[in-house]
Design a protein around this motif. Structure first.
Motif: not given
Length: 91
Positions: A21-24, A30-31, A50-57
Motif C-alpha cells: 500500500n505504501v509503494k503503490l 507521483g513520488l 518497509v515497501e518490500s515487507g521486511r520491516w515494520n512501520l
C-alpha cells in the motif's frame, strides 16, 4: 524455540500489505522513494525495507507517509484499500 534464540524474521501478511500500500500509494502520488523520504524524513533504506515487507512501520511513520501521499493512515493497513480506491477512480 530455545532459550535466548529469536525466531527468524519472516514477512507477515500485514507487513506485506502495508508495504504494498505504501509503494503503490507513493507511485500513484507521483513520488519516487527519494521524494517520499525527503517529505517524511525517513531514510531510503528503511523505506525500501518497509515497501518490500521486511520491516515494520511505526505509527508515526504511517501518519507521515499517509499525509505525504494523500491518504488516511488507516488505509495503509487495509488489504483491499488500493483495489477499492483505484477501481472506483477508473469508473
Amino acid at each position: 524455540m530455545g532459550r535466548g534464540k529469536f525466531p527468524e524474521k519472516k514477512e507477515t501478511h500485514l507487513r506485506l500489505t502495508v508495504g504494498n500500500n505504501v509503494k503503490l500509494s507513493r507511485e500513484n502520488a507521483g513520488l519516487s522513494q527519494r521524494d517520499l523520504c525527503e517529505l517524511t524524513n525517513i531514510s531510503q533504506s528503511y523505506l525500501s525495507q518497509v515497501e518490500s515487507g521486511r520491516w515494520n512501520l511505526g505509527i508515526d511513520n504511517i501518519a507521515k507517509i499517509a499525509s505525504a501521499v494523500g491518504v488516511e493512515p488507516h488505509h495503509l493497513l487495509d488489504p483491499d484499500f488500493l483495489t477499492k480506491r483505484y477501481s472506483r477512480s477508473r469508473r
